[in-house]
Design a protein around this motif. Sequence first.
Motif, PDB file in Angstrom:
ATOM      1  N   LYS A 117       0.827  -1.208   0.000  1.00 33.65           N
ATOM      2  CA  LYS A 117       0.000   0.000   0.000  1.00 33.65           C
ATOM      3  C   LYS A 117       0.864   1.262   0.000  1.00 33.65           C
ATOM      4  O   LYS A 117       0.463   2.286  -0.542  1.00 33.65           O
ATOM      5  CB  LYS A 117      -0.942   0.012   1.214  1.00 33.65           C
ATOM      6  CG  LYS A 117      -2.006  -1.071   1.203  1.00 33.65           C
ATOM      7  CD  LYS A 117      -3.044  -0.832   0.119  1.00 33.65           C
ATOM      8  CE  LYS A 117      -3.969   0.315   0.456  1.00 33.65           C
ATOM      9  NZ  LYS A 117      -5.017   0.495  -0.588  1.00 33.65           N
ATOM     10  N   ALA A 130      -3.651  -4.484  -1.325  1.00 32.25           N
ATOM     11  CA  ALA A 130      -4.530  -4.547  -0.155  1.00 32.25           C
ATOM     12  C   ALA A 130      -4.648  -5.961   0.395  1.00 32.25           C
ATOM     13  O   ALA A 130      -5.125  -6.149   1.521  1.00 32.25           O
ATOM     14  CB  ALA A 130      -5.917  -4.017  -0.510  1.00 32.25           C
ATOM     15  N   ASP A 143      -2.595  -7.346  -5.838  1.00 34.32           N
ATOM     16  CA  ASP A 143      -3.373  -6.324  -5.148  1.00 34.32           C
ATOM     17  C   ASP A 143      -2.693  -5.985  -3.823  1.00 34.32           C
ATOM     18  O   ASP A 143      -2.603  -6.830  -2.929  1.00 34.32           O
ATOM     19  CB  ASP A 143      -4.790  -6.852  -4.881  1.00 34.32           C
ATOM     20  CG  ASP A 143      -5.703  -5.801  -4.269  1.00 34.32           C
ATOM     21  OD1 ASP A 143      -5.192  -4.774  -3.765  1.00 34.32           O
ATOM     22  OD2 ASP A 143      -6.931  -6.004  -4.278  1.00 34.32           O
ATOM     23  N   THR A 153       2.939  -7.162   0.648  1.00 31.19           N
ATOM     24  CA  THR A 153       2.011  -7.189   1.765  1.00 31.19           C
ATOM     25  C   THR A 153       2.111  -8.511   2.514  1.00 31.19           C
ATOM     26  O   THR A 153       2.136  -8.543   3.754  1.00 31.19           O
ATOM     27  CB  THR A 153       0.575  -6.941   1.257  1.00 31.19           C
ATOM     28  OG1 THR A 153       0.549  -5.697   0.538  1.00 31.19           O
ATOM     29  CG2 THR A 153      -0.411  -6.883   2.395  1.00 31.19           C
TER      30      THR A 153
END
Length: 511
Positions: free
Chosen positions: A429, A446, A444, A457
């Motif tokens: 992020k 997130a 992604d 992440t």
Amino acid sequence: MVLGDQLDLDAAAFDGFDPAQDAVWMAEAHEESTHVWSSKQRIALFLSAMRHFAQALRDAGRPLYYHRLDDTGAVADLGTLGAKLQADLVRLRPQRVVMTAPGDWRVFQQLKATVEAAGLKLEVCEDRHFFTTVSEFAAHANGRKSLRLEYFYRELRQRYNILMDDGKPAGGQWNFDADNREAFGPQGPGQVPARATFEPDALTQEVIALVNTRFADHPGTLDSFAWPVTRSQALQALQRFVKERLPLFGRYEDALWPGEPWLYHSHLSSAMNLKLLSAREVVHAVEAAYRAGHAPLQSAEGFIRQILGWREFVRGIYWMQMPSYIERNALNAEEELPAWFWTGHTDMACLRDAITQTLEHGYAHHIQRLMVTGLYALLLGVRPQQVHAWYLSVYVDAVEWVELPNTLGMSQYGDGGLMASKPYVATGKYIQRMGGPCKGCRYDPALREGERACPYTTLYWDFLMRHETLLAKNPRMALQVKNVARMTDIQKQAVTIRANAIRRGEVGVAQ
């Protein structure tokens, strides 16, 4: 003796130089391009700048002994600086050997041993390109439980009266870092002023041909080579930066944008590290722009902090801590650096962007280094010595005194907090927020679990879990570590499984 990162006709080693009895010694040595697998851009920059400096020495009437890589003969076949120097000490029989303090512990030890073996003492002069000396930094460090840039930087601002008004910091505060973290937003950076480029002349073309032949298997390409290689070109690059990009430098110094390698950065570090520019003249040019109303204080202060503060700080750390510093590994990281760091063949868009650009130009700005390539290596758990070797190999401004503390200490936390008060870790992020190419990426940021989870992440949470006990003791990491306690055992297991797949190379490699 003049090394490849000491290209200044006014260097301290030249004090009292007498052309009637003194001579300059310089040498290109194969080992300097191969002790780490140096990129073509880095090799070409050093060799071209050295050969142009050799011409400047001749033009100044200074007798010169210069060994080129493409010379022929017995000395040419010797692969190290020390071996070439040894041969010439026997042949030339000098009474004294003088040099400016070098920027690489390994080279210094090699040359010092060679001179002493010849029955001479190596006379080392202070490097005047820095504001401070190594001994002055040691005095600053003496008795302190921890070393922090901010306090050292404030001392230097006061000592040299830089960005000071009546004894107080300009604008009423020392640090404008909080104002210098803006992203470009969805519209992107717009029309960024072009960086200063320099068409390779005949001498540089010779070097490019040599590098492409002799170092054909080394990483990168020379198709875009356009770095300043002379004092005159370096001054032009400084003037262009101050005039065209400094005003927005501070605001966007941390911003990323896909396909935009240059943005508002100065691109002056290679010229400074070769000593084609001095730190003083760069700092004074930027302060003068602020005083004249050409650049805002946040830009001038942010840039000056990097030169007057950070550059001096890392040099002090390097010489105070070597030679043991290079072996530190506080987090016991033992993973191998992924092979695609040398090719850019990864399906992670931000890493592909940063590495491809690095191999093409020998350049990436500090956020790409710290929070894209460096962050990934830290989260993955790569042995910091391998990360150090990669950074020293691929970047044109990489000289060990500045590269090693920035990589092993600041980026990889290998020194356990000497350089940085905490590990610089974040999820994908952060990269997305700063304008990274996440929109076009298959992952992604997130998500931390599952096939589409961003490896950053996933590895961020894996990093916190693996080092939870250590990080819980760090006040600046306590909040992040507390978030681990909120994860269920099933979530933790899913992160571990995904992280292990990333480490096995099953995730992130371009298909």
